[in-house]
Enzyme design. Structure first.
Site: not given
Ligand SMILES: NC(=O)c1ccc[n+]([C@@H]2O[C@H](COP(=O)([O-])OP(=O)(O)OC[C@H]3O[C@@H](n4cnc5c(N)ncnc54)[C@H](O)[C@@H]3O)[C@@H](O)[C@H]2O)c1
Length: 442
Positions: A281
């Site tokens: 992030c």
């Molecule tokens: N990790 C954090 O602490 C956090 C906090 C707030 C916001 N975010 C935001 O949330 C979003 C997700 O982050 P995250 O940390 O959960 O990512 P992550 O990498 O942990 O998880 C994303 C998942 O999406 C899957 N994926 C990718 N493309 C896909 C598709 N086309 N169809 C289905 N699944 C698909 C991946 O395989 C993965 O399992 C991002 O935009 C991030 O900036 C993350």
């Protein structure tokens, strides 16, 4: 909420499904954000289907195994056994969903431009299967305008109209992995819809699983809220990192300064210096905003400056390592450096964008032999090579010419570090009140 009164057939159908828990919830992307969200809906009594492209994650979830630290194994197992939570690689099942949450990654390209290809891929799966009455919510952090300018046209391409035929909203995810106090349910949830009907639908749905819902006027406001929050952190960390560099020159202990300033009961909020920004992030999101601002001819100077200061911190850590080794008549080349903590923050297993990786890379380029200890990260893949963690022991600490405390995991024994390490670069003030000799503090 006056917005709810503007009911449409799409909204009415949606409301009934939410009230009687018959609404089916789909979550696209089951990572740090998507899996806890899916569990929360399932716990509230909804049937939830996770849509993933990672077959290993689908298999793990369907077998009842949690692969995300914040999702307790027992809880996930019970939800899967009850039939309320499952995962699939088959996106055709999207048709059966009443609400679809998009929780896919939003990284940066090498050029530091937003990479929204994951969002596009997810919406491309939804668009041909979109059906009347569905609510689509984008949760991924992204630039203001994404929901309305990118997602909406893709969904309307086949003739359906937002607000009338289907519902569309943005709701920024604020989850803080590893935070023992705040988790999905008790973090207030900001929501913004494309039309009043969309705003009503998303607020209604989220009231079922979040203690507090904060509706805002539009998807753009909701998108901007998240970017303000993360830019606020990035800029304040940049400021305090610059203070740390300044204090170093002035021979002042920056940690003591912050502790004392924190006693002011108003108008001050402590931020702490460190080896650099990490995670999915803070190092990334502000550049989504500066990119968007640039499209309108606006230069986001604070974001760029904070990026520069924070991005240079790993180099400063390496210069402290060089000072530490110098004090023992050693050079970086050929020295054995041990990094404590590969995760980007304490007590979690996430190494994405971790500054420890940068410190390791710079030191290795300069000829040091680098190993690491991290109870949460048994191995890393770096530069195409798999590297295993070294066990945390007195002998390991003694064998290193310099030990860097990069991430202050609570289960490192700092008394042991203090007793056995020859020289220490302490990036987290973890040795506060312990040893001073041979310690080079950030
Ligand atoms: N990790 C954090 O602490 C956090 C906090 C707030 C916001 N975010 C935001 O949330 C979003 C997700 O982050 P995250 O940390 O959960 O990512 P992550 O990498 O942990 O998880 C994303 C998942 O999406 C899957 N994926 C990718 N493309 C896909 C598709 N086309 N169809 C289905 N699944 C698909 C991946 O395989 C993965 O399992 C991002 O935009 C991030 O900036 C993350």
């Amino acid at each position: 909420m006056a917005q709810r009164k503007r009911s449409t057939p799409a909204l009415q159908k949606f409301e009934r499904g939410v009230a009687n828990r018959k609404a089916r919830i789909g979550v696209i992307g089951l990572g740090y954000v998507g899996l806890p969200l899916a569990c929360e809906f399932a716990k509230a009594g909804f049937r939830v289907t996770g849509f993933e492209i990672d077959a290993k994650r689908v298999a793990a979830l369907n077998a009842g195994h949690s692969y995300i630290q914040d999702v307790p194994a027992g809880e996930l197992r019970d939800l899967v056994r009850s039939g309320r939570l499952s995962a699939t690689l088959d996106f055709d099942a999207l048709r059966q969903m009443d609400a679809i949450e998009i929780c896919v990654p939003t990284p940066l390209r090498k050029t530091r431009d937003p990479d929204v290809s994951y969002i596009i891929a997810a919406v491309q799966e939804i668009a041909p299967r979109l059906r009347r009455g569905q609510l689509i919510v984008l949760e991924s952090t992204t630039y203001p305008g994404t929901t309305d300018e990118l997602v909406r046209p893709m969904l309307e391409e086949r003739g359906m109209k937002v607000g009338k035929d289907f519902l569309l909203a943005f709701s920024p995810e604020r989850v803080d992995p590893g935070n023992p106090k705040f988790h999905t349910r008790n973090i207030p949830k900001v929501t913004g819809g494309t039309t009043p009907a969309c705003s009503g639908a998303v607020a209604l749905l989220y009231e079922q699983i979040f203690d507090t819902v904060v509706p805002v006027a539009s998807t753009q406001v909701a998108e901007m809220v998240k970017l303000l929050e993360n830019t606020f952190r990035s800029v304040n960390i940049g400021l305090v990192n610059e203070m740390a560099l300044m204090c170093d020159k002035l021979h002042i202990n920056v940690w003591e300064v912050i502790d004392a300033a924190s006693t002011k009961p108003f108008g001050f909020m402590p931020f702490y210096p460190g080896p650099g920004l990490g995670g999915h992030c803070i190092p990334i999101d502000p550049f989504y905003l500066s990119w968007k601002a640039r499209q309108s001819g606006f230069e986001a100077r604070f974001i760029e400056l904070a990026g520069q200061v924070n991005g240079n911190m790993p180099y400063h850590v390496v210069s402290l390592v060089s000072d530490a080794l110098n004090s023992r008549r050693k050079s970086v080349r050929g020295a054995h450096v041990l990094i404590l903590g590969m995760a980007y923050k304490a007590n979690i297993d996430d190494v994405r964008e971790s500054p420890s990786l940068d410190v390791m890379e710079i030191l290795e380029k300069e000829g040091a032999k680098v190993s690491y200890c991290d109870p949460y990260v048994p191995f890393i893949r770096h530069g195409g090579v798999k590297k295993r963690a070294t066990p945390f022991r007195a002998g390991t600490l003694r064998a290193a010419d310099c030990v860097i405390i990069a991430t202050a995991h609570r289960n490192f024994d700092y008394a042991l570090v203090s007793r056995h390490a020859r020289t220490i670069v302490d990036c987290r003030n973890a040795l506060k009140g312990r040893r001073a000799r041979g310690v080079f503090r950030l």
